[in-house]
Write an enzyme that holds these catalytic residues in place. Structure first.
Site, PDB file in Angstrom:
ATOM      1  CE  LYS A   1      -0.324   3.006   4.803  1.00 58.10           C
ATOM      2  NZ  LYS A   1      -0.292   3.123   6.270  1.00 58.10           N
TER       3      LYS A   1
ATOM      4  N   GLY B   1       2.189   2.044  11.045  1.00 60.02           N
ATOM      5  CA  GLY B   1       3.079   3.200  10.959  1.00 60.02           C
ATOM      6  C   GLY B   1       3.664   3.645  12.283  1.00 60.02           C
TER       7      GLY B   1
ATOM      8  CG  ASN C   1      -1.834   1.185   1.299  1.00 59.74           C
ATOM      9  OD1 ASN C   1      -1.930   1.968   0.353  1.00 59.74           O
ATOM     10  ND2 ASN C   1      -2.514   1.344   2.419  1.00 59.74           N
TER      11      ASN C   1
ATOM     12  CD  GLU D   1      -3.311   5.172   6.732  1.00 55.91           C
ATOM     13  OE1 GLU D   1      -2.315   4.784   7.379  1.00 55.91           O
ATOM     14  OE2 GLU D   1      -3.359   5.167   5.489  1.00 55.91           O
TER      15      GLU D   1
ATOM     16  CB  SER E   1       4.969  -1.896  12.078  1.00 56.95           C
ATOM     17  OG  SER E   1       4.440  -0.601  12.315  1.00 56.95           O
TER      18      SER E   1
ATOM     19  CG  HIS F   1      -5.966   1.385   5.144  1.00 55.16           C
ATOM     20  ND1 HIS F   1      -5.541   2.317   6.071  1.00 55.16           N
ATOM     21  CD2 HIS F   1      -4.922   0.538   4.959  1.00 55.16           C
ATOM     22  CE1 HIS F   1      -4.290   2.045   6.419  1.00 55.16           C
ATOM     23  NE2 HIS F   1      -3.887   0.970   5.755  1.00 55.16           N
TER      24      HIS F   1
ATOM     25  CD  GLU G   1      -3.618  -2.779   7.213  1.00 58.00           C
ATOM     26  OE1 GLU G   1      -2.439  -2.764   6.859  1.00 58.00           O
ATOM     27  OE2 GLU G   1      -4.425  -1.899   6.892  1.00 58.00           O
TER      28      GLU G   1
END
Length: 248
Positions: free
Chosen positions: A13, A171, A11, A97, A211, A95, A165
């Site tokens: 991003k 991150g 990904n 985010e 991560s 996702h 996730e």
């Protein structure tokens, strides 16, 4: 039990430009990649065409989001039809985010999943709990609720990869331990067995994101219910090749 091909998604991003993405693509194109591992790269929508033309055809291309209808007055959105028109066959939906930065609800994500699948896109459907939810002991409740809404909108599970996730590991440099990842994946597979079917539980790939690095990927990949990874920042680095080859 069905043989589940290892799956690694990158990904990208909101990162990269044509120069850096061409470099990343060249690294993948010339690398020796495990031939039993499916690889898909999630490009920013403005670079979907570029990614498809830059990457070897053995590597799939995904959009990072799409809307729930084919066309219309939805400024800034893209449709599955547009994604297909750019030569991409996958989309990442749900996702964290999108959920937590942009406020997407379970209901909206379910509608997007339904429309993407109806449009013949394959879907990487993301689920995962926040740190406060894990600390409160509600991880299972959160991920089961998210999975339920996705499941209600899936007719063909052969076109779906489920990505677990944990939000607290994305991150942050914190990674779920292999045991933590395996525990949630195993419970998700049991949920699919109880609520969808044995066939789907055995065949659907449940991948881990949060991560993932070259240093930890092999131990994570050794877990029985971890069928691959959704990789963020590391997918634009040379170590992505090592992650793809975690089962090699």
């Amino acid at each position: 039990m069905a043989l589940r091909n290892f799956f690694v998604g990158g990904n990208w991003k909101m990162n990269g430009n044509k120069e850096s993405l061409e470099e990343a693509s060249a690294t993948l194109n010339t690398a020796s990649l495990h031939d039993q591992t499916e690889v898909v790269c999630g490009a920013p929508s403005i670079y979907l065409d570029f990614a498809r033309s830059s990457l070897d055809l053995r590597i799939g291309v995904a959009a990072q989001n799409c809307y729930k209808v084919a066309k219309g007055a939805f400024t800034g959105e893209i449709s599955p039809a547009m994604i297909k028109d750019c030569g991409a066959d996958w989309v990442i939906l749900g996702h964290s985010e999108r959920r937590h930065v942009f406020g997407e609800s379970d209901e909206l994500i379910g509608q997007k999943v339904a429309h993407a699948l109806e449009s013949d896109l394959s879907v990487i459907a993301c689920i995962g709990e926040k740190l406060e939810e894990r600390e409160a002991g509600t991880t299972e409740e959160v991920v089961y609720t998210q999975t339920q809404v996705i499941a209600e909108n899936v007719k063909d599970w052969g076109k779906v990869v489920l990505a677990y996730e944990p939000v607290w590991a994305i991150g942050t440099g914190k990674t779920a331990s292999p045991e933590q990842a395996q525990e949630v994946h195993e419970k998700l597979r049991a949920w699919l067995r109880a609520n969808v079917s044995d066939d789907v539980a055995d065949s659907v790939r449940i991948i881990y994101g949060g991560s993932v690095t070259a240093a930890n990927c092999r131990e994570l990949a050794s877990q029985g219910d971890v069928d691959g990874f959704l990789v963020g920042g590391a997918s634009l680095k040379p170590e992505f090749v090592d992650i793809i080859n975690a089962r090699a």
